[in-house]
Design a protein around this motif. Structure first.
Motif, short mmCIF file in Angstrom:
data_model
loop_
_atom_site.label_atom_id
_atom_site.label_comp_id
_atom_site.label_asym_id
_atom_site.label_seq_id
_atom_site.Cartn_x
_atom_site.Cartn_y
_atom_site.Cartn_z
N GLY A 2 83.87 9.24 29.23
CA GLY A 2 83.20 8.10 28.33
C GLY A 2 81.89 7.62 29.01
N ILE A 3 81.03 6.88 28.46
CA ILE A 3 79.92 6.10 28.96
C ILE A 3 80.01 4.72 28.46
N ASP A 4 80.13 3.66 29.45
CA ASP A 4 80.05 2.15 28.91
C ASP A 4 78.77 1.55 29.33
N ILE A 5 78.51 0.63 28.68
CA ILE A 5 77.53 -0.28 29.09
C ILE A 5 77.81 -1.77 28.99
N GLY A 6 77.38 -2.32 30.36
CA GLY A 6 77.81 -3.81 30.37
C GLY A 6 76.39 -4.75 30.59
N ALA A 7 76.84 -5.88 30.92
CA ALA A 7 75.75 -6.69 31.45
C ALA A 7 75.49 -6.45 32.97
N PRO A 8 74.11 -6.24 33.44
CA PRO A 8 73.86 -6.12 34.69
C PRO A 8 74.41 -7.37 35.54
N THR A 9 74.74 -7.09 36.74
CA THR A 9 75.06 -6.02 37.30
C THR A 9 76.69 -5.24 37.33
N VAL A 10 76.69 -4.10 36.88
CA VAL A 10 78.11 -3.62 36.69
C VAL A 10 78.56 -3.15 37.95
N THR A 11 79.78 -3.14 38.18
CA THR A 11 80.45 -2.73 39.37
C THR A 11 81.59 -1.50 38.70
N SER A 12 81.89 -0.78 39.84
CA SER A 12 82.90 0.18 39.29
C SER A 12 84.28 -0.50 39.22
N GLY A 13 85.10 0.19 38.40
CA GLY A 13 86.49 -0.66 38.08
C GLY A 13 87.26 0.41 36.99
N ALA A 14 88.56 -0.46 36.78
CA ALA A 14 89.30 0.29 35.59
C ALA A 14 89.21 -0.26 34.55
#
Length: 192
Positions: free
Chosen positions: A147-159
């Motif tokens: 999947g591709i997700d979109i968040g508010a900048p600045t995203v970090t890697s995570g679960a």
């Protein structure tokens, strides 16, 4: 003039390139990098031991809503290097248009969303390409969904999924990534 039966489709072509622990260790030693990227393997002359491809995906309601909102200047975060991630999980569910998350259980032993590589996303001829490199300690489980997700900048890697799950593909059977391996996932999303 479009006719009533014309549709727009968003189709994703996924590619996964894999380097085993020995290849990763050799490139780490040679370059001094803790988490070598695909370009580092290429510069060192180390080819992936396996490359696979998966075709298709399901664009989610949230993903389609985000696209139409951006097209009509309705607001929302665009897919940029600091807002998007590629997620993988070991879930066995079936993708549905209403999905807001991967089907894998919570926790990094079951799912992982990796930030994009530095020069992504890229666009060309109606194709949006995203790539993320899962380093030695990232995403070590059976890869059964993307999947591709979109968040508010600045995203970090995570679960944990970000605000918008753009698309979802299940039943991909990519095998299990082991600790020490480096896998690079590329998603080429075409619209037509």
């Amino acid at each position: 003039m479009p006719t009533a039966n014309e549709t727009v489709r968003a189709t994703t072509h996924w590619t996964v390139r894999r380097w085993d622990a020995d290849q990763t260790g050799w490139v780490q030693h040679r370059t001094g990098l803790l988490a070598p990227a695909p370009a580092d393997f290429a510069r060192a002359g180390v080819e992936p031991y396996l490359t696979t491809e998966v075709h298709g995906n399901l664009a989610t309601t949230a993903g389609l809503t985000r696209l139409t909102s951006l097209l009509t200047a309705g607001g929302g975060q665009a897919i940029v290097a600091t807002s998007a991630r590629i997620g993988v999980g070991n879930g066995a569910g079936t993708a549905a248009i209403g999905d807001t998350d991967l089907s894998a259980s919570a926790g990094s032993a079951n799912r992982w969303f990796q930030v994009l590589d530095a020069t992504y996303p890229q666009t060309s001829g109606g194709v949006l390409t995203l790539k993320a490199t899962f380093a030695a300690a990232d995403g070590n489980f059976a890869w059964n969904e993307f999947g591709i997700d979109i968040g508010a900048p600045t995203v970090t890697s995570g679960a944990t999924v970000n605000a918008v799950l753009f698309n979802h593909k299940t039943a991909i059977a990519q095998g299990s990534k082991a600790n020490g391996q480096t896998w690079a996932a590329t998603a080429s999303v075409s619209f037509g």
